[in-house]
Motif scaffolding. Structure first.
Motif, PDB file in Angstrom:
ATOM      1  N   ASN A   8       0.815  -1.212   0.000  1.00 43.75           N
ATOM      2  CA  ASN A   8       0.000   0.000   0.000  1.00 43.75           C
ATOM      3  C   ASN A   8       0.852   1.266   0.000  1.00 43.75           C
ATOM      4  O   ASN A   8       0.352   2.364   0.245  1.00 43.75           O
ATOM      5  CB  ASN A   8      -0.989   0.016   1.171  1.00 43.75           C
ATOM      6  N   CYS A   9       2.149   1.117  -0.312  1.00 39.77           N
ATOM      7  CA  CYS A   9       3.075   2.248  -0.436  1.00 39.77           C
ATOM      8  C   CYS A   9       2.561   3.251  -1.472  1.00 39.77           C
ATOM      9  O   CYS A   9       2.088   2.877  -2.540  1.00 39.77           O
ATOM     10  CB  CYS A   9       4.429   1.699  -0.859  1.00 39.77           C
ATOM     11  N   ILE A  10       2.664   4.534  -1.132  1.00 38.67           N
ATOM     12  CA  ILE A  10       2.159   5.583  -2.037  1.00 38.67           C
ATOM     13  C   ILE A  10       3.278   6.373  -2.711  1.00 38.67           C
ATOM     14  O   ILE A  10       3.033   7.439  -3.287  1.00 38.67           O
ATOM     15  CB  ILE A  10       1.222   6.547  -1.281  1.00 38.67           C
ATOM     16  N   ASN A  11       4.523   5.860  -2.630  1.00 32.24           N
ATOM     17  CA  ASN A  11       5.655   6.473  -3.335  1.00 32.24           C
ATOM     18  C   ASN A  11       5.846   7.957  -3.019  1.00 32.24           C
ATOM     19  O   ASN A  11       6.161   8.735  -3.899  1.00 32.24           O
ATOM     20  CB  ASN A  11       5.506   6.321  -4.855  1.00 32.24           C
ATOM     21  N   ASP A  12       5.643   8.339  -1.780  1.00 35.22           N
ATOM     22  CA  ASP A  12       5.856   9.761  -1.465  1.00 35.22           C
ATOM     23  C   ASP A  12       7.319  10.064  -1.119  1.00 35.22           C
ATOM     24  O   ASP A  12       7.673  11.217  -0.929  1.00 35.22           O
ATOM     25  CB  ASP A  12       4.925  10.206  -0.334  1.00 35.22           C
ATOM     26  N   THR A  13       8.145   9.029  -1.028  1.00 36.00           N
ATOM     27  CA  THR A  13       9.597   9.092  -0.788  1.00 36.00           C
ATOM     28  C   THR A  13       9.993   9.587   0.597  1.00 36.00           C
ATOM     29  O   THR A  13      11.157   9.896   0.823  1.00 36.00           O
ATOM     30  CB  THR A  13      10.348   9.932  -1.852  1.00 36.00           C
ATOM     31  N   ALA A  14       9.083   9.664   1.526  1.00 35.71           N
ATOM     32  CA  ALA A  14       9.451  10.089   2.887  1.00 35.71           C
ATOM     33  C   ALA A  14      10.516   9.158   3.464  1.00 35.71           C
ATOM     34  O   ALA A  14      11.448   9.600   4.146  1.00 35.71           O
ATOM     35  CB  ALA A  14       8.217  10.098   3.781  1.00 35.71           C
ATOM     36  N   CYS A  15      10.424   7.882   3.166  1.00 38.34           N
ATOM     37  CA  CYS A  15      11.401   6.922   3.682  1.00 38.34           C
ATOM     38  C   CYS A  15      12.756   7.087   2.991  1.00 38.34           C
ATOM     39  O   CYS A  15      13.799   6.993   3.629  1.00 38.34           O
ATOM     40  CB  CYS A  15      10.888   5.499   3.526  1.00 38.34           C
ATOM     41  N   VAL A  16      12.729   7.341   1.697  1.00 38.34           N
ATOM     42  CA  VAL A  16      13.980   7.539   0.948  1.00 38.34           C
ATOM     43  C   VAL A  16      14.764   8.694   1.563  1.00 38.34           C
ATOM     44  O   VAL A  16      15.980   8.634   1.730  1.00 38.34           O
ATOM     45  CB  VAL A  16      13.691   7.828  -0.536  1.00 38.34           C
ATOM     46  N   MET A  38       5.384   0.915  -6.210  1.00 38.43           N
ATOM     47  CA  MET A  38       5.777   1.028  -4.810  1.00 38.43           C
ATOM     48  C   MET A  38       7.301   1.102  -4.767  1.00 38.43           C
ATOM     49  O   MET A  38       7.960   0.939  -5.794  1.00 38.43           O
ATOM     50  CB  MET A  38       5.287  -0.181  -4.004  1.00 38.43           C
ATOM     51  N   LEU A  39       7.848   1.352  -3.595  1.00 39.89           N
ATOM     52  CA  LEU A  39       9.293   1.332  -3.430  1.00 39.89           C
ATOM     53  C   LEU A  39       9.697   0.050  -2.705  1.00 39.89           C
ATOM     54  O   LEU A  39       8.847  -0.652  -2.147  1.00 39.89           O
ATOM     55  CB  LEU A  39       9.765   2.569  -2.656  1.00 39.89           C
ATOM     56  N   PHE A  40      11.004  -0.239  -2.721  1.00 35.42           N
ATOM     57  CA  PHE A  40      11.500  -1.514  -2.202  1.00 35.42           C
ATOM     58  C   PHE A  40      12.769  -1.280  -1.379  1.00 35.42           C
ATOM     59  O   PHE A  40      13.586  -0.421  -1.719  1.00 35.42           O
ATOM     60  CB  PHE A  40      11.834  -2.456  -3.367  1.00 35.42           C
ATOM     61  N   ALA A  55       9.086   7.504   9.508  1.00 33.10           N
ATOM     62  CA  ALA A  55       8.758   8.545   8.530  1.00 33.10           C
ATOM     63  C   ALA A  55       7.526   8.225   7.696  1.00 33.10           C
ATOM     64  O   ALA A  55       6.869   9.136   7.181  1.00 33.10           O
ATOM     65  CB  ALA A  55       9.953   8.773   7.610  1.00 33.10           C
ATOM     66  N   CYS A  56       7.216   6.976   7.530  1.00 39.48           N
ATOM     67  CA  CYS A  56       6.130   6.595   6.613  1.00 39.48           C
ATOM     68  C   CYS A  56       4.767   7.061   7.136  1.00 39.48           C
ATOM     69  O   CYS A  56       4.372   6.710   8.251  1.00 39.48           O
ATOM     70  CB  CYS A  56       6.119   5.078   6.426  1.00 39.48           C
ATOM     71  N   PRO A  57       4.044   7.823   6.339  1.00 41.16           N
ATOM     72  CA  PRO A  57       2.765   8.376   6.805  1.00 41.16           C
ATOM     73  C   PRO A  57       1.639   7.351   6.871  1.00 41.16           C
ATOM     74  O   PRO A  57       0.593   7.628   7.462  1.00 41.16           O
ATOM     75  CB  PRO A  57       2.456   9.462   5.772  1.00 41.16           C
TER      76      PRO A  57
HETATM   77  S1  SF4 Z   1       7.310   6.552   3.302  1.00 40.77           S
HETATM   78 FE1  SF4 Z   1       8.170   5.034   1.885  1.00 40.77          FE
HETATM   79  S2  SF4 Z   1       7.061   3.128   2.329  1.00 40.77           S
HETATM   80 FE2  SF4 Z   1       5.870   4.810   3.218  1.00 40.77          FE
HETATM   81  S3  SF4 Z   1       4.395   5.332   1.611  1.00 40.77           S
HETATM   82 FE3  SF4 Z   1       6.153   6.689   1.387  1.00 40.77          FE
HETATM   83  S4  SF4 Z   1       7.477   5.709  -0.139  1.00 40.77           S
HETATM   84 FE4  SF4 Z   1       6.021   4.154   0.622  1.00 40.77          FE
END
Ligand code: SF4
Ligand code: SF4
Length: 87
Positions: A8-16, A38-40, A55-57
């Protein structure tokens, strides 16, 4: 151990942005980011720091050993993506 991103990742890149070892892909500057569903997380480089989970919302990233049963297959999906992107 490693952390795992689930579908259900939304690719907002907060984790990156917070990963200290840059092991979450595709990053915005990498091939495939614009089309990724999604990201991996690359399990070979993840140091289990928990920054991505904090960080992930939407709580789409969690430690592998805490994955609920219906998300466990994402551990292999994250690992397989990480191997394939380096080929
Ligand atoms: S923070 Fe990372 S894992 Fe969470 S939704 Fe965003 S890109 Fe996906
Ligand atoms: S737990 Fe830490 S090292 Fe592993 S993917 Fe998340 S931010 Fe990166």
């Amino acid at each position: 151990m490693t952390y795992v991103i689930v579908g259900n990742c939304i690719n907002d890149t907060a984790c990156v942005d917070v990963c200290p070892v840059d092991c979450i892909h595709p990053a915005p500057n990498e091939i495939g980011f614009k089309t990724a569903d999604m990201l991996f997380i690359d399990p070979k480089f993840c140091i289990d720091c928990n920054a991505c989970a904090e960080a992930c919302p939407i709580d789409a990233v969690m430690p592998a050993h805490k994955l609920p049963k219906h998300f466990r297959h994402y551990q292999a999906i994250n690992a397989e993506y990480s191997i394939a992107r380096l080929k």
